[in-house]
Design a protein around this motif. Structure first.
Motif, mmCIF file in Angstrom:
data_model
loop_
_atom_site.group_PDB
_atom_site.id
_atom_site.type_symbol
_atom_site.label_atom_id
_atom_site.label_comp_id
_atom_site.label_asym_id
_atom_site.label_seq_id
_atom_site.Cartn_x
_atom_site.Cartn_y
_atom_site.Cartn_z
ATOM 1 N N PRO A 77 0.810 -1.268 0.031
ATOM 2 C CA PRO A 77 0.024 0.187 0.059
ATOM 3 C C PRO A 77 0.890 1.214 -0.084
ATOM 4 N N ALA A 78 0.299 2.237 -0.641
ATOM 5 C CA ALA A 78 1.013 3.453 -0.931
ATOM 6 C C ALA A 78 0.608 4.439 0.225
ATOM 7 N N GLU A 79 0.800 5.572 0.587
ATOM 8 C CA GLU A 79 0.433 6.571 1.284
ATOM 9 C C GLU A 79 -1.080 6.713 1.453
ATOM 10 N N ASP A 80 -1.838 6.643 0.156
ATOM 11 C CA ASP A 80 -3.197 6.727 0.132
ATOM 12 C C ASP A 80 -3.889 5.300 0.174
ATOM 13 N N ASP A 81 -3.112 4.234 0.678
ATOM 14 C CA ASP A 81 -3.789 3.149 0.636
ATOM 15 C C ASP A 81 -3.974 2.276 -0.730
ATOM 16 N N GLY A 82 -3.653 2.885 -1.540
ATOM 17 C CA GLY A 82 -3.753 2.104 -2.936
ATOM 18 C C GLY A 82 -2.572 1.342 -3.241
ATOM 19 N N ARG A 83 -2.824 0.244 -4.010
ATOM 20 C CA ARG A 83 -1.689 -0.613 -4.293
ATOM 21 C C ARG A 83 -1.335 -0.805 -5.886
ATOM 22 N N ARG A 84 -0.161 -0.557 -6.305
ATOM 23 C CA ARG A 84 0.172 -0.587 -7.708
ATOM 24 C C ARG A 84 0.034 -1.993 -8.131
ATOM 25 N N VAL A 85 -0.918 -2.165 -9.289
ATOM 26 C CA VAL A 85 -1.030 -3.376 -10.087
ATOM 27 C C VAL A 85 -0.284 -3.614 -11.223
ATOM 28 N N ARG A 86 0.515 -4.620 -11.519
ATOM 29 C CA ARG A 86 1.202 -4.741 -12.630
ATOM 30 C C ARG A 86 0.841 -5.950 -13.323
ATOM 31 N N VAL A 87 0.462 -6.268 -14.590
ATOM 32 C CA VAL A 87 0.042 -7.494 -15.182
ATOM 33 C C VAL A 87 1.015 -7.621 -16.470
ATOM 34 N N ASP A 88 1.751 -8.886 -16.424
ATOM 35 C CA ASP A 88 2.893 -9.038 -17.739
ATOM 36 C C ASP A 88 3.951 -7.922 -17.680
ATOM 37 N N GLY A 89 4.466 -7.140 -16.567
ATOM 38 C CA GLY A 89 5.306 -6.038 -16.313
ATOM 39 C C GLY A 89 4.751 -4.670 -17.004
ATOM 40 N N HIS A 90 3.479 -4.839 -17.144
ATOM 41 C CA HIS A 90 2.659 -3.455 -17.508
ATOM 42 C C HIS A 90 1.903 -2.993 -16.193
ATOM 43 N N PHE A 91 1.917 -1.772 -16.002
ATOM 44 C CA PHE A 91 1.180 -1.110 -15.008
ATOM 45 C C PHE A 91 -0.320 -0.999 -15.323
ATOM 46 N N VAL A 92 -1.100 -1.255 -14.603
ATOM 47 C CA VAL A 92 -2.447 -1.248 -15.190
ATOM 48 C C VAL A 92 -3.551 -0.426 -14.042
ATOM 49 N N GLY A 93 -2.953 -0.012 -12.998
ATOM 50 C CA GLY A 93 -3.832 0.775 -12.439
ATOM 51 C C GLY A 93 -3.349 0.756 -10.843
ATOM 52 N N MET A 94 -4.082 1.783 -9.980
ATOM 53 C CA MET A 94 -3.834 1.706 -8.423
ATOM 54 C C MET A 94 -5.203 1.014 -8.038
ATOM 55 N N ALA A 95 -5.061 0.135 -7.222
ATOM 56 C CA ALA A 95 -6.222 -0.591 -6.704
ATOM 57 C C ALA A 95 -6.344 -0.104 -5.090
ATOM 58 N N ASP B 222 -11.281 -3.754 -7.251
ATOM 59 C CA ASP B 222 -10.398 -2.995 -8.251
ATOM 60 C C ASP B 222 -9.475 -3.917 -8.941
ATOM 61 N N VAL B 223 -8.894 -4.850 -8.329
ATOM 62 C CA VAL B 223 -7.939 -5.639 -8.766
ATOM 63 C C VAL B 223 -8.679 -6.718 -10.032
ATOM 64 N N VAL B 224 -9.859 -7.046 -9.386
ATOM 65 C CA VAL B 224 -10.669 -8.032 -10.241
ATOM 66 C C VAL B 224 -11.006 -7.418 -11.545
ATOM 67 N N GLU B 225 -11.146 -6.088 -11.569
ATOM 68 C CA GLU B 225 -11.765 -5.414 -12.781
ATOM 69 C C GLU B 225 -10.411 -5.097 -13.838
ATOM 70 N N PHE B 226 -9.285 -4.657 -13.099
ATOM 71 C CA PHE B 226 -8.035 -4.625 -13.935
ATOM 72 C C PHE B 226 -7.785 -5.777 -14.632
ATOM 73 N N LEU B 227 -7.897 -6.975 -13.954
ATOM 74 C CA LEU B 227 -7.645 -8.289 -14.414
ATOM 75 C C LEU B 227 -8.590 -8.559 -15.689
ATOM 76 N N ARG B 228 -9.896 -8.146 -15.432
ATOM 77 C CA ARG B 228 -10.950 -8.510 -16.513
ATOM 78 C C ARG B 228 -10.436 -7.776 -17.821
#
Length: 79
Positions: A12-30, A35-41
């Motif tokens: 978790p970052a200071e704002d409680d969000g967690r960076r999400v990477r899929v196959d080495g690519h940043f897909v968002g802050m969860a 949020d993770v489910v949506e990024f993976l979909r």
């Protein structure tokens, strides 16, 4: 050394969000498991839900696991 897992969720970052990477690519802050489910979909994974995210061997949780989202989010889902 590169991770053998294609999905990485960072501590978790200071704002409680967690960076999400899929196959080495940043897909968002969860800010919860949904949020993770949506990024993976959006990345093309099918049949993904919160239980899958909690248990999948494809996900590398850096720092705390799926139940920790910072000071205000201990359940891992949006409040």
């Amino acid at each position: 050394m590169a991770s053998a897992r294609p999905i990485v969720i960072y501590p978790p970052a200071e704002d409680d969000g967690r960076r999400v990477r899929v196959d080495g690519h940043f897909v968002g802050m969860a800010y919860g498991l949904l949020d993770v489910v949506e990024f993976l979909r959006l990345a093309g994974l099918e049949h993904v839900d919160e239980d899958w995210v909690r248990q999948s061997a494809l996900i590398e949780w850096r720092g705390p696991g799926a139940g920790e989202w910072g000071a205000g989010r201990n359940a891992g889902t949006r409040k």
